[in-house]
Design a protein around this motif. Structure first.
Motif, PDB file in Angstrom:
ATOM      1  N   ASN A  12       3.122 -16.343  15.181  1.00  0.00           N
ATOM      2  CA  ASN A  12       1.715 -16.010  14.960  1.00  0.00           C
ATOM      3  C   ASN A  12       1.328 -14.821  15.824  1.00  0.00           C
ATOM      4  OD1 ASN A  12       0.751 -18.323  13.171  1.00  0.00           O
ATOM      5  ND2 ASN A  12       1.586 -19.472  14.909  1.00  0.00           N
ATOM      6  N   VAL A  13       0.464 -13.969  15.296  1.00  0.00           N
ATOM      7  CA  VAL A  13       0.031 -12.764  16.022  1.00  0.00           C
ATOM      8  C   VAL A  13      -0.552 -13.150  17.367  1.00  0.00           C
ATOM      9  CG1 VAL A  13      -1.625 -10.859  16.006  1.00  0.00           C
ATOM     10  CG2 VAL A  13      -0.358 -11.431  13.922  1.00  0.00           C
ATOM     11  N   GLY A  14      -0.074 -12.468  18.413  1.00  0.00           N
ATOM     12  CA  GLY A  14      -0.588 -12.685  19.755  1.00  0.00           C
ATOM     13  C   GLY A  14       0.092 -13.783  20.530  1.00  0.00           C
ATOM     14  N   GLU A  15       0.952 -14.573  19.869  1.00  0.00           N
ATOM     15  CA  GLU A  15       1.647 -15.656  20.561  1.00  0.00           C
ATOM     16  C   GLU A  15       2.976 -15.166  21.121  1.00  0.00           C
ATOM     17  OE1 GLU A  15       2.195 -19.046  18.112  1.00  0.00           O
ATOM     18  OE2 GLU A  15       0.042 -19.484  17.923  1.00  0.00           O
ATOM     19  N   PRO A  16       3.451 -15.788  22.208  1.00  0.00           N
ATOM     20  CA  PRO A  16       4.776 -15.430  22.731  1.00  0.00           C
ATOM     21  C   PRO A  16       5.868 -15.668  21.698  1.00  0.00           C
ATOM     22  CG  PRO A  16       3.558 -16.791  24.306  1.00  0.00           C
ATOM     23  CD  PRO A  16       2.782 -16.817  23.024  1.00  0.00           C
ATOM     24  N   MET A  17       6.956 -14.934  21.823  1.00  0.00           N
ATOM     25  CA  MET A  17       8.094 -15.156  20.939  1.00  0.00           C
ATOM     26  C   MET A  17       8.826 -16.435  21.337  1.00  0.00           C
ATOM     27  SD  MET A  17       9.659 -11.363  20.439  1.00  0.00           S
ATOM     28  CE  MET A  17       8.627 -10.002  19.868  1.00  0.00           C
ATOM     29  N   LYS A  18       9.495 -17.040  20.356  1.00  0.00           N
ATOM     30  CA  LYS A  18      10.276 -18.247  20.584  1.00  0.00           C
ATOM     31  C   LYS A  18      11.745 -17.944  20.334  1.00  0.00           C
ATOM     32  CE  LYS A  18       6.538 -21.332  19.056  1.00  0.00           C
ATOM     33  NZ  LYS A  18       6.135 -22.380  18.076  1.00  0.00           N
ATOM     34  N   ILE A  19      12.603 -18.460  21.205  1.00  0.00           N
ATOM     35  CA  ILE A  19      14.039 -18.307  21.018  1.00  0.00           C
ATOM     36  C   ILE A  19      14.518 -19.439  20.107  1.00  0.00           C
ATOM     37  CG2 ILE A  19      16.281 -18.084  22.134  1.00  0.00           C
ATOM     38  CD1 ILE A  19      14.249 -15.901  22.861  1.00  0.00           C
ATOM     39  N   GLU A  20      15.113 -19.060  18.977  1.00  0.00           N
ATOM     40  CA  GLU A  20      15.472 -20.050  17.956  1.00  0.00           C
ATOM     41  C   GLU A  20      16.862 -19.764  17.401  1.00  0.00           C
ATOM     42  OE1 GLU A  20      11.135 -21.000  16.016  1.00  0.00           O
ATOM     43  OE2 GLU A  20      12.155 -19.173  15.340  1.00  0.00           O
ATOM     44  N   LEU A  49       2.181  -6.460  18.722  1.00  0.00           N
ATOM     45  CA  LEU A  49       2.258  -7.901  18.532  1.00  0.00           C
ATOM     46  C   LEU A  49       0.891  -8.573  18.597  1.00  0.00           C
ATOM     47  CD1 LEU A  49       5.413  -8.687  20.701  1.00  0.00           C
ATOM     48  CD2 LEU A  49       5.302  -8.327  18.234  1.00  0.00           C
ATOM     49  N   SER A  50      -0.028  -7.999  19.376  1.00  0.00           N
ATOM     50  CA  SER A  50      -1.320  -8.660  19.597  1.00  0.00           C
ATOM     51  C   SER A  50      -2.467  -8.078  18.775  1.00  0.00           C
ATOM     52  CB  SER A  50      -1.688  -8.591  21.085  1.00  0.00           C
ATOM     53  OG  SER A  50      -0.737  -9.271  21.871  1.00  0.00           O
ATOM     54  N   ASN A  51      -2.424  -6.773  18.512  1.00  0.00           N
ATOM     55  CA  ASN A  51      -3.620  -6.101  17.986  1.00  0.00           C
ATOM     56  C   ASN A  51      -3.438  -5.407  16.640  1.00  0.00           C
ATOM     57  OD1 ASN A  51      -5.118  -6.651  20.452  1.00  0.00           O
ATOM     58  ND2 ASN A  51      -3.872  -5.062  21.410  1.00  0.00           N
ATOM     59  N   TRP A  52      -2.198  -5.315  16.150  1.00  0.00           N
ATOM     60  CA  TRP A  52      -1.947  -4.455  14.992  1.00  0.00           C
ATOM     61  C   TRP A  52      -2.740  -4.867  13.762  1.00  0.00           C
ATOM     62  CZ3 TRP A  52      -0.003   0.187  14.996  1.00  0.00           C
ATOM     63  CH2 TRP A  52       0.374   0.777  13.793  1.00  0.00           C
ATOM     64  N   THR A  53      -2.820  -6.174  13.493  1.00  0.00           N
ATOM     65  CA  THR A  53      -3.501  -6.631  12.277  1.00  0.00           C
ATOM     66  C   THR A  53      -4.990  -6.329  12.313  1.00  0.00           C
ATOM     67  OG1 THR A  53      -3.658  -8.831  13.285  1.00  0.00           O
ATOM     68  CG2 THR A  53      -1.835  -8.447  11.762  1.00  0.00           C
ATOM     69  N   THR A  54      -5.548  -6.184  13.502  1.00  0.00           N
ATOM     70  CA  THR A  54      -6.960  -5.816  13.644  1.00  0.00           C
ATOM     71  C   THR A  54      -7.143  -4.310  13.581  1.00  0.00           C
ATOM     72  OG1 THR A  54      -7.379  -7.768  14.997  1.00  0.00           O
ATOM     73  CG2 THR A  54      -8.985  -5.985  15.131  1.00  0.00           C
ATOM     74  N   ILE A 351       8.448  -7.915  27.844  1.00  0.00           N
ATOM     75  CA  ILE A 351       7.305  -7.313  27.144  1.00  0.00           C
ATOM     76  C   ILE A 351       6.091  -7.233  28.065  1.00  0.00           C
ATOM     77  CG2 ILE A 351       5.646  -7.655  25.270  1.00  0.00           C
ATOM     78  CD1 ILE A 351       7.981  -8.924  23.677  1.00  0.00           C
ATOM     79  N   ASN A 352       5.870  -8.273  28.844  1.00  0.00           N
ATOM     80  CA  ASN A 352       4.707  -8.301  29.733  1.00  0.00           C
ATOM     81  C   ASN A 352       4.872  -7.398  30.946  1.00  0.00           C
ATOM     82  OD1 ASN A 352       3.349 -10.163  28.116  1.00  0.00           O
ATOM     83  ND2 ASN A 352       4.287 -11.920  29.143  1.00  0.00           N
ATOM     84  N   ASN A 353       6.118  -7.103  31.339  1.00  0.00           N
ATOM     85  CA  ASN A 353       6.360  -6.289  32.532  1.00  0.00           C
ATOM     86  C   ASN A 353       6.486  -4.799  32.245  1.00  0.00           C
ATOM     87  OD1 ASN A 353       6.294  -8.505  34.177  1.00  0.00           O
ATOM     88  ND2 ASN A 353       8.510  -8.663  34.461  1.00  0.00           N
ATOM     89  N   VAL A 354       6.537  -4.425  30.968  1.00  0.00           N
ATOM     90  CA  VAL A 354       6.780  -3.018  30.654  1.00  0.00           C
ATOM     91  C   VAL A 354       5.661  -2.119  31.171  1.00  0.00           C
ATOM     92  CG1 VAL A 354       5.667  -2.963  28.370  1.00  0.00           C
ATOM     93  CG2 VAL A 354       7.668  -1.520  28.821  1.00  0.00           C
TER      94      VAL A 354
END
Length: 372
Positions: A12-20, A49-54, A351-354
């Motif tokens: 989902n947009v804005g959610e952290p990625m999951k390792i699967e 990841l967070s804002n593109w759809t807006t 992603i958060n540290n970049v």
């Protein structure tokens, strides 16, 4: 035969990625499968990841859940039917640009202008991009498939981490090519200390650029940039006055032949406008940084001066191969890049540290496959 692989997916947009665990992709006709050794985490990924759809609702993200990852490099491990010139074991960078291959632009060879152009593992540029985004996922997985035509063969002397920086480096290279930058032409880059801008300093020796003017804010970063191409660079901090006034003083009022703006969407418009005003007669301004919003320009003056303003998006696999060949020849030195390598499990941390990067010198990398 291993049938599943590890991948980082966003649900989902804005959610952290999951390792699967997801199925290993099978290359179709014309495709290859690559074992991914390095993926660049581009500075803009968190915004995508967070804002593109807006921000850009007409430019689609991949259908969710999706594997993102714009700039992968690795080793070919399987080749689909009909592929020529690619062998299992080849070391490659995978250009994420995907095209339909059938529209007029594709048939004319203008592949970046494809009506369905998309960045695999990132976003598309039109509603019809969704088919390509669905077929070709990104590189934040142990394996990925891509068209053989997207591959750039990289030399043994070039690390996968450095090759995974080709996206932003290639964006600058394509802009410089479009502006015919080279011997005898003066070039000004706005944002030379950033991830895009530093590419101009790295490419200057390979392209024979005699004098490269660069502007930024951080004087310490500018001092580090100055060491990348000794004798070729003339640098200026925005804290020390307007760009156009500095260029006028540097060039005796003549101006520069090429101006490239590498600032991002949140940057003020004033420095871009100053850069355009710094152009010489017949000069060209190229925007690659995605400065956002409507920017007022003096079009009458530009007409009288026979000047051009244009955008440039990404680069072709052929231009990527140029850079790989420059690296093989020793004229493109990517050793100044500082690689920060994270395992796939730490993708969200990376992603958060970049945002803490050391200007354009930092290269944030996810390594899905070890042992390279």
């Amino acid at each position: 035969m291993i049938s599943t692989m590890r991948a980082a997916r966003m649900h989902n947009v804005g959610e952290p990625m999951k390792i699967e665990q997801i199925p290993v992709p099978v290359p179709g006709p014309g495709d290859v499968r690559v074992a991914v050794h390095a993926v660049n985490i581009v500075p803009n990924l968190a915004n995508i990841l967070s804002n593109w759809t807006t921000w850009f609702p007409l430019n689609p993200l991949p259908p969710l859940p999706a594997v993102f990852g714009l700039d992968p490099a690795g080793v070919v491990e399987a080749v689909g039917a009909g592929v020529e010139g690619v062998e299992v074991g080849d070391r490659v960078y995978v250009n994420p640009g995907r095209t339909c291959g059938a529209c007029r632009a594709c048939r004319d060879g203008r592949i970046v202008q494809c009506a369905s152009y998309a960045f695999a593992g990132y976003f598309g540029f039109s509603a019809t991009s969704i088919r390509l985004l669905d077929r070709y996922q990104g590189g934040l997985a142990e394996k990925m498939i891509a068209p053989a035509t997207a591959l750039v063969h990289i030399p043994d002397s070039l690390s996968f981490e450095a090759a995974a920086r080709f996206g932003y480096l290639g964006t600058m290279y394509s802009a410089l090519r479009k502006a015919a930058a080279g011997p005898g032409r003066s070039v000004l880059v706005n944002g030379i200390t950033g991830t895009l801008g530093i590419g101009a300093a790295l490419l200057a020796p390979a392209l024979g650029i005699t004098t490269l003017y660069g502007i930024g804010r951080d004087r310490e970063l500018l001092a580090e940039i100055d060491k990348l191409a000794p004798g070729r660079l003339r640098l200026h901090s925005l804290h020390d006055g307007p760009v156009d006034e500095w260029i006028a003083a540097e060039t005796g009022g003549q101006g520069v032949d090429v101006y490239i703006d590498a600032l991002g969407p949140g940057a003020p418009h004033e420095t871009l406008q100053q850069g355009v005003r710094a152009l010489a007669r017949g000069g060209i301004a190229v925007n690659v940084g995605a400065v956002a919003g409507e920017v007022p320009l003096d079009l009458h003056r530009m007409m009288d001066m026979d000047q051009t303003v244009r955008g440039s998006v990404w680069f072709t696999p052929g231009e990527g191969q140029d850079m790989a060949d420059m690296a093989a020849a020793g004229v493109l030195d990517l050793s100044p890049l500082r690689h920060h390598v994270f395992p796939l499990d730490e993708v969200n941390t990376a992603i958060n540290n970049v945002g803490s990067r050391h200007g354009g010198f930092s290269n944030f990398i996810i390594s899905p496959v070890s042992g390279h």
